[in-house]
Design a protein around this motif. Structure first.
Motif, mmCIF file in Angstrom:
data_model
loop_
_atom_site.group_PDB
_atom_site.id
_atom_site.type_symbol
_atom_site.label_atom_id
_atom_site.label_comp_id
_atom_site.label_asym_id
_atom_site.label_seq_id
_atom_site.Cartn_x
_atom_site.Cartn_y
_atom_site.Cartn_z
ATOM 1 N N ASP A 32 0.834 -1.209 0.000
ATOM 2 C CA ASP A 32 0.000 0.000 0.000
ATOM 3 C C ASP A 32 0.869 1.260 0.000
ATOM 4 O O ASP A 32 1.990 1.272 0.518
ATOM 5 N N GLY A 34 -0.688 4.798 0.622
ATOM 6 C CA GLY A 34 -1.885 5.607 0.792
ATOM 7 C C GLY A 34 -1.637 7.067 1.111
ATOM 8 O O GLY A 34 -2.532 7.759 1.585
ATOM 9 N N VAL A 59 -0.917 -4.197 -3.326
ATOM 10 C CA VAL A 59 -2.092 -3.402 -2.950
ATOM 11 C C VAL A 59 -3.097 -4.303 -2.233
ATOM 12 O O VAL A 59 -3.379 -5.419 -2.672
ATOM 13 N N HIS A 66 -5.118 3.821 0.876
ATOM 14 C CA HIS A 66 -4.196 2.707 0.612
ATOM 15 C C HIS A 66 -3.512 2.803 -0.753
ATOM 16 O O HIS A 66 -2.514 2.117 -0.976
ATOM 17 N N ILE A 67 -4.035 3.657 -1.657
ATOM 18 C CA ILE A 67 -3.446 3.698 -3.010
ATOM 19 C C ILE A 67 -3.069 5.096 -3.494
ATOM 20 O O ILE A 67 -2.619 5.254 -4.626
#
Length: 267
Positions: A32, A34, A59, A66-67
């Protein structure tokens, strides 16, 4: 002195952004991203690591916390990205342009080999397309990431039991959430089976899953609005003590932060 199986740092954990770094002798991975690419780079610098040295980004699910920095980092450093098919579909248009050769599948419920690491994915109960978290394994050692789930089923508990270290969700205190300013619909979402684990839920999960190998428990994904770090920590420790588990003797409980990396730690 024997070499560590791998090293890790929780770069950021919280409702504002999440990132986890793990390295073995053969691989350097980010799970991740984020936060902004700039912030991730700063957090990695805190542990004397750099994004250009990463091999891949894994991911967990498509929510922004998270992205947010995945696309930027992947483009800048030509990184491979791994996610399951439904998460790729859900992320379509959210990451910006990613070359097809950088896109890879890591299907739910599968174990993949990354160099000298075995990584097992497992499904969680969260309001995303197909959310999955990971157990990282090498030389009989393991680290489990388990956040962003409304509850922990017996199946999930079996997959994650007796790890050497855990990042476990302690998202909210139920009373603070209930009496807080969030609209009722959002409160319902967080409290639902597809929401987030409360402090009590996280503690109950640890009582079910920790084992004789377990040495470290990190409390993760705390809500800025609906939790207090000291309260989350106290709730976890008190519950473990009430279950006759030897906190501070057999294992320790650690806090994480949304904007400060934990020290790079051997496992």
């Amino acid at each position: 002195m024997t070499e560590a199986a791998f090293k890790y740092s929780i770069l950021a954990s919280g409702s504002s952004g999440n990132a986890f770094y793990l390295e073995s002798p053969q691989k350097k991975l980010l799970i991740d991203a984020g936060l902004s690419g700039k912030k991730i780079t700063e957090l990695m610098a805190e542990i004397d690591r750099h994004p250009q040295d990463l091999d891949a980004i894994l991911v967990t699910h498509e929510h922004k916390d998270h992205i947010h920095g995945v696309g930027v980092l992947a483009r800048k450093y030509q990184l491979d990205i791994y996610a399951n098919e439904k998460t790729w579909q859900a992320m379509d248009g959210m990451l910006g342009k990613i070359d097809s050769h950088q896109k890879h599948l890591f299907e739910l419920g599968k174990t993949k080999i990354f160099g000298d690491l075995d990584i097992e994915s497992f499904g969680v109960s969260h309001d995303a397309a197909a959310p999955q978290f990971y157990r990282f394994m090498k030389d009989g050692k393991s680290f489990v990431m388990l956040t962003d789930t409304g509850y922990v089923s017996d199946r999930m508990a079996g997959i994650v039991e007796n790890a050497d270290a855990y990042l476990i969700e302690s998202n909210h205190d139920i009373e603070i959430l209930r009496s807080g300013a969030y609209p009722w619909s959002l409160k319902q979402r967080i409290l639902s089976d597809q929401g987030h684990l409360s402090n009590e839920d996280g503690a109950e999960t640890m009582i079910r899953t920790l084992g004789h190998k377990t040495k470290r428990i990190y409390l993760g994904h705390l809500s800025k609005e609906n939790n207090i770090k000291e309260l989350a920590h106290m709730t976890m420790e008190n519950a473990l003590k009430q279950a006759d588990l030897a906190v501070d003797h057999d294992f320790k409980v650690y806090d994480t932060a949304p904007d400060e990396a934990t020290p790079l730690t051997d496992i």
